[in-house]
Design a protein around this motif. Structure first.
Motif: not given
Length: 122
Positions: A39, A43-44, A46
């Motif tokens: 992460r 941001k998310e 991933e």
């Protein structure tokens, strides 16, 4: 209770390498697929890479293919992420996770570590 402990993060210059380690406790490690996620700030989370229970199958995000390698040592209840040619965009908190089954495909990840910070300077 299943516990995952990551280590190996740090600060590295672009182009450098790091190896992350994840040790698992409280589960028959060799029966479960493992994965690495990250992460980045703002941001998310991933997907980065996954590996099947016996190491025969691996999968990578396109952004890390050819630079990162996931592997495991079932005798040590550990999974690793070798990261080469690091880029500033690889900066993130990296998490390991254990899947509920022997393959990453078709199974969810049900336990997660606390994460380790990787910072790549330009």
């Amino acid at each position: 209770q299943v516990q995952l402990h990551e280590s190996g993060g740090g600060l590295v210059q672009a182009g450098g390498s790091l190896r992350l380690s994840c040790s698992a406790f409280g589960r028959t490690f060799s029966s479960h697929a493992m994965g690495w996620f990250r992460r980045a700030p703002g941001k998310e989370r991933e997907f980065v890479a996954s590996i099947s229970w016996n190491g025969a199958f691996t999968n990578y995000a396109d952004s890390v293919k050819g630079r990162f390698t996931i592997y495991r040592d079932n005798s040590k209840n550990s999974v690793y992420l070798q990261m080469n040619t690091l880029k500033p965009e690889d900066t993130a908190v990296y998490f390991c996770a254990t899947a509920s089954g022997p393959q990453a495909e078709g199974y969810g990840y049900d336990y997660w570590g606390q994460g380790t910070q990787v910072t790549v300077s330009s």
